[in-house]
Design a protein around this motif. Structure first.
Motif: not given
Length: 997
Positions: A338-344, A306-312, A266-269
């Protein structure tokens, strides 16, 4: 997508499985037992060998072991483990029967017998004379680790590792003892299983080290001083990192290990920008009529859009053991992040094979290492990160209004003239930037080598070693943007491709000689090294979305080729001697003669080193001390070099550059491209760094408190640096010359404490601290104290603005700013600065050098707490005294000059109330000191609940758990010290499961 390479990995795996099923049919028996400590607890990972054979095993989690196919008759069993005394047991093996042999190992007073990987071999820790630190798998940073350098982040004194952001596979800056260059590379030499790898970043990946699966790594050793690195000569000025991967054990049964991790990031800040309502109120209060008219009615939080929760998911399956005389380890891995930025997104498929037989009655040792990886990247448009900070939060993401139809319905700011075109000065829709760009790449890498070590029969102690290796990388990618996308509207979209090939081949041959000479043991080594790096670039047209060439076709090479090849060759002769007198007086000397194709090939560079260590603990006056378990004094000196100029492959050769296709001369009805002479320097040579090191290794209270202290000074001269040249003096306005020098002085402290030890409860604490002081001592050929120096550190805002400077007497990259004047209310006064030179005018002459991005103090540490099967571990890092230029804040002023749009801003706009840019104010240079909880891991080992001799463990980890800092920006840990909206580092929660059979 089909991956034929995965089929090859599966073939290797099946081959290994079938090969392991054979059993000895000769007259053999077996051995089994349990290895325990003084508290009768099992010791996992202990080595159990049948002396004089290649048969052996390692103990399981409960300390049990088993060795099959042991020849009948009398045998000696050797049982050892790091930090414990070695035990030998005599046993008689009966054919067809099992013999039970158990042993209790006593803790050694120190860890001095541990084998440490060093240049061209291994040494006992007690025999080291240089500043060398090895981190093993047990000490690695836990949790979701994508790239190998992250395993030791915060673990090694003198090593500063800074990631370039939070995107999957982001590159890292690794500095050992501050770095020794200004314009050349500051990256250390990295050697993987004996193969020095190329630091060049290949197109299609942000970090070439990401192509290595961290789960295959057994240990990482860092060589820091010249006495340990000088044997690598012209590439060792910035230190050396040795990566050793896992291998099988001779005589061991087959073990299967399955590791799986699943993470959510998740985005920390988020950047502190104005909300829609706050922005509307600001524009209505201070904006022009046109600006107020541009406001919308929405409340869009662009960062959260533009950001999202990212799964790895990260998975590795490994088989290891020995079949007959062939120890092996084979592994396959799959990572999808997955990156926090969508489509990454990043997907990595990896495989590794290690074969290590001992042949010819122990005379020939063979080490075969093969590693392969296949990475598929999807890169999102990272310009959206900055756009999300600046885009008007009162605008919606999309609209059905006809004026936005040409841009796919995404709301964009249009030219106020009403011509329907984009406003070229306005930021673009962040979601549009992401959704209308597809940037995908495939990168393949294979690293491998075979090492043959043969004990020559005609002279005892003499052996020859041949190392043949390679590192091959292939990068391919495509970029597609539709014609309607705002980001490429004038070009009618993009339909491009890119490609690059990297080849690295190695041949090393050396001889070793060991024998007792006089009162001590002498080890001699001499060798030859040849390594060739090839970098091939491919040239493609710049196409519109329909595949047609936009404006002009690509400029091909002089011979009309669509690719060009750059080659760098390194040739060296090297040697080393070690002399050990009674394990008390240790002498080391190394020498390397290096040649590189980057410079004039006639002269070689010569890089010597020498070191001496005195083990005071071995002296009679300390030998029987119960409180002092180890005490060793080290002193060393040596010279190392630097020749890595990145893409500048032939700076000493006179060269010609072919003109672009848009710059041709017409003769008649034909057009001709021209050749332009380039600046060159026939006398260019390598940088040379002289290092002085004084160290103390200590251990107290039976080895429960141990570590080291090192004091060093590194003086670099003949800096490879860009400088301007006078008119008519050269072929350009400047070039690369050997001008300048700098110094790094520092102190490193390492302390490890076994704070509490009992049958069930154990607490181990480790800390490290580094103080480093960097100063430029000479720059160009001008020693005038009034010389400003060389501007560096470009910033966003204006054209060609630099916020840093390299000046004699100051740290590299010092900030060069005006001293801000503040009002009685404590707020900065716009455009009011201190008249530093007293000339009555405020201009660039009043700027001063203020602080540096380089921290005064780097701290790292953590703890490991166990209670029964439960385990809690954490790693913390801290930088103190590092400063950051907050380019996001410095761009936050209310600009009334814009027409038809207003860009959102940092909350700083409300605090300072500036109406014009004040980019050079020291108000924006902030103290970036921080404390980061890098990782917290809680785990439980269930032991053999699946089956006998198995091991099952479960873990939960949090990375980037918290950050304590007074810095007002997103994150104070920024490469280069200029914060201009980086891809945020995620906070990652990971659940892991490990099964060993």
């Amino acid at each position: 997508m089909k991956h034929p390479y995965l089929a090859k990995l599966l073939f290797l795996l099946l081959l290994a499985c079938f090969g392991l099923s054979s059993e000895a049919v000769a007259q053999t028996g077996s051995l089994s037992g349990r290895v325990t400590d003084s508290k009768n607890e099992g010791i996992p990972g202990a080595t159990v060998l049948v002396e004089g054979t290649s048969l052996g095993s390692s103990s399981n989690v409960d300390g049990t072991y088993s060795i099959q196919n042991v020849p009948a008759g009398a045998q000696n069993l050797v049982i050892s483990f790091v930090g414990y005394t070695t035990v030998r047991r005599a046993v008689t093996v009966v054919a067809g029967q099992n013999a039970q042999v158990s042993a209790t190992l006593a803790e050694s007073t120190t860890q001095l017998s541990e084998a440490v990987v060093v240049a061209y071999g291994t040494q006992r820790r007690q025999d080291l004379t240089g500043a060398v630190e090895q981190i093993s798998e047990k000490q690695f940073v836990k949790g979701q680790v994508t790239s190998p350098e992250q395993l030791i982040q915060g673990k090694v004194a003198g090593v500063q590792i800074t990631t370039g952001g939070g995107s999957p596979g982001a590159g890292s800056q690794i500095l050992i003892r501050g770095g020794s260059s200004l314009a050349a590379s500051n990256a250390p030499l990295i050697i993987i299983d004996g193969v020095p790898v190329d630091n060049t970043t290949i197109q299609g990946t942000g970090n070439p080290l990401t192509l290595i699966n961290p789960n295959d790594i057994e240990s990482i050793t860092v060589l820091k001083d010249a006495s340990s690195t000088a044997i690598y000569g012209v590439r060792a000025s910035n230190g050396v990192i040795l990566v050793t991967t896992k291998k099988g054990i001779a005589g061991d049964v087959m073990h299967v290990n399955v590791s799986t991790q699943h993470s959510v990031a998740t985005v920390a800040k988020y950047a502190d920008v104005l909300s829609g309502d706050e922005f509307r109120a600001l524009v209505k209060a201070r904006g022009t009529t046109g600006q107020q008219a541009s406001l919308g009615t929405a409340n869009t939080d662009w960062q959260r859009e533009i950001f999202r929760p990212a799964y790895t998911t990260d998975n590795t399956v490994a088989l290891s053991g020995s079949t007959g005389i062939l120890p092996y380890r084979v592994s396959v891995g799959y990572l999808n992040q997955q990156g926090l930025l969508k489509r990454n997104e990043l997907s990595r498929y990896s495989g590794a094979l290690s074969l290590n037989p001992v042949l010819l009655d122990g005379a020939l040792r063979v080490n075969l290492n093969l590693k392969g990886s296949w990475i598929d990247n999807e890169f999102s448009n990272q310009g959206a990160v900055g756009a999300a900070v600046r885009y008007d939060p009162t605008q919606p993401i999309t609209s059905n209004a006809p004026k936005y139809a040409p841009f796919g319905g995404y709301v964009e700011f249009l030219d106020p003239s009403g011509n329907g075109r984009l406003n070229s000065l306005a930021p673009l829709n962040p979601i549009g930037l992401i959704n209308t760009r597809r940037d995908r790449s495939t990168v393949k890498r294979s690293i491998g080598n075979v090492q043959l070590d043969y004990k020559l029969p005609f002279l005892t102690g003499l052996s020859a070693n041949l190392n043949l290796g390679y590192d091959i990388q292939r990068g391919r990618g495509t970029v597609a943007v539709p014609a309607a996308a705002a980001q490429a509207f004038n070009q009618l979209g993009v339909n491009n491709q890119y490609a690059q090939d990297l080849n690295n081949t190695l041949l090393e041959a050396l001889v070793k000689y060991e024998r007792t000479v006089g009162p001590g043991k002498l080890d001699l080594l001499g060798g030859y090294s040849y390594q060739k790096f090839q970098n091939r670039f491919f040239i493609f047209n710049n196409n519109s979305a329909d595949g047609k060439v936009f404006q002009q076709p690509a400029s091909l090479t002089y011979n009309n080729s669509d690719n060009f090849l750059n080659t760098n060759v390194l040739l060296a002769f090297f040697g080393r001697f070690n002399y050990n007198i009674a394990d008390k007086y240790l002498f080391t000397g190394t020498f390397r003669a290096d040649g590189t194709s980057r410079f004039n090939p006639e002269p070689f560079g010569f890089f010597p080193s020498g070191a001496f260590a005195w083990r005071l603990k071995g002296e009679d006056f300390l030998k029987n001390s119960e409180s002092i378990s180890d005490l060793k004094l080290r002193v060393g000196y040596g010279k190392t070099g630097q020749q890595d100029l990145g893409g500048n492959f032939y700076p000493f050769l006179a060269g010609l550059t072919l003109s672009d296709v848009r710059a041709q001369y017409q003769l008649g009805d034909q057009f001709f491209r021209t050749l332009r002479a380039d600046q060159y320097n026939p006398n260019i040579t390598w940088e040379t760094t002289s290092t002085y090191n004084l160290g103390l290794d200590y251990g107290f209270f039976g080895g429960r408190f141990y570590g080291s202290v090192d004091v060093y000074q590194r003086d670099t001269k003949d800096l490879l640096n860009f400088r301007t040249v006078a008119a008519l003096e050269g072929l350009s306005n400047g070039g690369t010359f050997n001008t300048g020098s700098l110094t790094n002085k520092g102190l490193e402290v390492i302390a490890n404490v076994d704070a509490y030890k009992s049958e069930k409860f154990n607490v181990t604490v480790n800390t490290n601290a580094t103080f480093n002081r960097n100063r430029i001592t000479k720059l160009n050929n001008n020693d005038s104290p009034n010389d400003i120096g060389q501007a560096t550190g470009g910033i966003a805002g204006g054209v060609g603005n630099n916020i840093q400077v390299n000046t004699v007497g100051f740290p590299a990259q010092s900030f060069f700013v005006n001293k801000q004047v503040y009002g009685q209310d404590g707020k900065p006064l716009e455009g009011v600065y201190v008249d530093s030179n007293g000339d009555g005018a405020l201009n660039s002459s009043d700027r001063y050098r203020f602080k540096s991005p380089r921290p005064d103090l780097i701290l790292g540490g953590g703890a490991n707490i166990t209670y029964g099967g439960a385990n809690l571990a954490f790693t913390m890092r801290s930088n103190i005294g590092n400063y950051v230029y907050n380019n996001v804040r410095s761009g936050s002023y209310y600009d009334t000059s814009t027409n038809g749009f207003v860009a959102n801003a940092n909350r700083e706009t409300l605090d300072s109330n500036f109406t014009n840019a004040q980019f050079f104010s020291d108000y924006y240079v902030e103290n970036g000191s921080f404390l980061r909880m890098e990782n917290i891991t809680l785990g439980y080992n269930f032991g053999s609940i699946v089956k006998k001799d198995s091991n099952l463990s479960l873990s939960f980890a949090v990375q980037n758990a918290f950050l304590i800092t007074n810095y007002k920006g997103l994150d104070p840990e920024v490469i280069g010290g200029i914060d201009n909206t980086i891809y945020p580092r995620p906070r990652t929660f990971t659940v892991g499961l490990n099964l060993g059979l």
